[in-house]
Design a protein around this motif. Structure first.
Motif, PDB file in Angstrom:
ATOM      1  N   SER A  60       0.811  -0.964   0.006  1.00 56.96           N
ATOM      2  CA  SER A  60      -0.057  -0.030   0.058  1.00 56.96           C
ATOM      3  C   SER A  60       0.651   0.990  -0.069  1.00 56.96           C
ATOM      4  O   SER A  60       1.994   1.483   0.850  1.00 56.96           O
ATOM      5  CB  SER A  60      -1.014  -0.071   1.309  1.00 56.96           C
ATOM      6  N   HIS A  89      -0.369  -6.162   2.048  1.00 58.16           N
ATOM      7  CA  HIS A  89      -1.652  -6.496   2.820  1.00 58.16           C
ATOM      8  C   HIS A  89      -2.347  -7.479   1.277  1.00 58.16           C
ATOM      9  O   HIS A  89      -2.208  -7.673   0.189  1.00 58.16           O
ATOM     10  CB  HIS A  89      -2.635  -5.255   2.588  1.00 58.16           C
ATOM     11  N   ASP A 148      -5.608  -8.804   2.786  1.00 61.46           N
ATOM     12  CA  ASP A 148      -7.003  -8.882   3.197  1.00 61.46           C
ATOM     13  C   ASP A 148      -7.916  -7.844   2.422  1.00 61.46           C
ATOM     14  O   ASP A 148      -7.473  -6.800   2.362  1.00 61.46           O
ATOM     15  CB  ASP A 148      -7.031  -8.452   4.755  1.00 61.46           C
ATOM     16  N   ASP A 173      -9.291  -4.815   4.240  1.00 63.15           N
ATOM     17  CA  ASP A 173      -7.872  -3.686   4.590  1.00 63.15           C
ATOM     18  C   ASP A 173      -7.693  -3.067   3.259  1.00 63.15           C
ATOM     19  O   ASP A 173      -7.505  -1.584   3.306  1.00 63.15           O
ATOM     20  CB  ASP A 173      -6.839  -4.388   4.975  1.00 63.15           C
TER      21      ASP A 173
END
Length: 310
Positions: free
Chosen positions: A238, A245, A247, A250
């Protein structure tokens, strides 16, 4: 394509990389790319291929058009790679994108379908264009200053309630700032006095990745709330926190925060290296991202694909 490593990070460009003619070689050469551009035009409601191939540049450079154009061009290049060099795509271990390019990274990693990602990108571009139209603001690239010095320079030239802050932390000695045009107008002299080699205004509509984009967040959150989260088999790093990440929930939350948060690109690249990535492949138009990697770790293996690259 000379990228003889086993663990590759796929990188996707952001706004500013667009150019008239982007994607034409892909579509002229590979039917899978032409089909993707045709599908995109049906989703967007206008002929994206004609805009990318023929311009005019003024329209293509507008935020609400350049963002879908960059996303689709990069995804077309991905589909060509899947078809022509599946062994290279199989080496992808993670993905990242610069600002808008993060949506492409999430789509490539399996977190969004092509159609859902394109709809989000279209909403994002329109929302950011609307927010930019509300205030005279922009961005400039400052070359030759470290972050702490540049932060002091920004503080020294701000007046009243003006916004001026580092926004794209690209690589050593290359940081883009965002803010009110009145403050940017005073930036060059102060930055050069502090040791900057150049200050280059950027051709963008507004102060991206600052609080001045806050009006866009509500629209973007609404669009993201309508998008089902999907966990990803491949990690995306990110822009907001420079960490990996998978998920889906998220990732969607971070995409909303990203519009008003500084882009931690250098930190993301360094973290991918630390996590075992052995080389990078820039997918889409331009070679801006390879330029940042050279400034971060000059001899690190890298290559690109798109717009005639091979």
């Amino acid at each position: 394509m000379a990228l003889d490593v086993d663990a590759v990070g796929f990188l996707f460009p952001g706004q500013g990389a667009q150019n008239v003619g982007m994607g034409k070689w892909l579509c002229d050469t590979y039917p899978v790319a032409e089909q993707l551009f045709r599908q995109a035009g049906e989703v967007l409601g206008y002929d994206l291929a004609e805009l990318c191939f023929e311009g005019p540049a003024e329209r293509l450079n507008a935020t609400k058009y350049s963002q879908p154009a960059l996303f689709v061009t990069s995804m077309a290049a991905v589909e060509v790679l899947r078809q022509e060099q599946p062994e290279l795509v199989a080496k992808a271990r993670c993905a990242a994108g610069l600002s808008l390019g993060e949506y492409t990274a999430v789509c490539f990693a399996g977190g969004l379908s092509f159609e859902n990602a394109l709809k989000l990108v279209q909403r994002r571009g329109e929302a950011m264009q609307d927010a930019a139209d509300q205030v005279d603001s922009g961005m400039a690239s400052v070359l030759g200053l470290q972050l702490d010095v540049l932060e002091q320079v920004c503080e020294s030239v701000r007046q009243g309630d003006e916004v001026l802050q580092p926004a794209n932390l690209l690589c050593p000695g290359n940081i883009a700032v965002s803010g009110h045009l009145s403050a940017i107008g005073r930036l060059e002299a102060a930055a050069k006095e502090a040791g900057a080699s150049r200050v280059v205004p950027l051709a963008v509509a507004g102060a991206f990745h600052t609080v001045l984009m806050q009006p866009a967040v509500a629209q973007l959150r609404e669009a993201l709330s309508e998008t089902p989260p999907t966990d990803m088999p491949m990690a995306v790093y990110s822009n907001v926190d420079a960490t990996a990440h998978r998920d889906g929930s998220d990732v969607l939350q971070l995409l909303a925060e990203q519009v008003v948060s500084p882009v931690r690109w250098e930190d993301s690249i360094r973290q991918m290296m630390a996590d075992g990535i052995e080389g990078f492949l820039e997918i889409g138009t331009g070679r801006v991202l390879q330029g940042t990697i050279k400034r971060i770790e000059r001899r690190f293996p890298m290559d690109g694909f798109g717009d005639g690259a091979a």
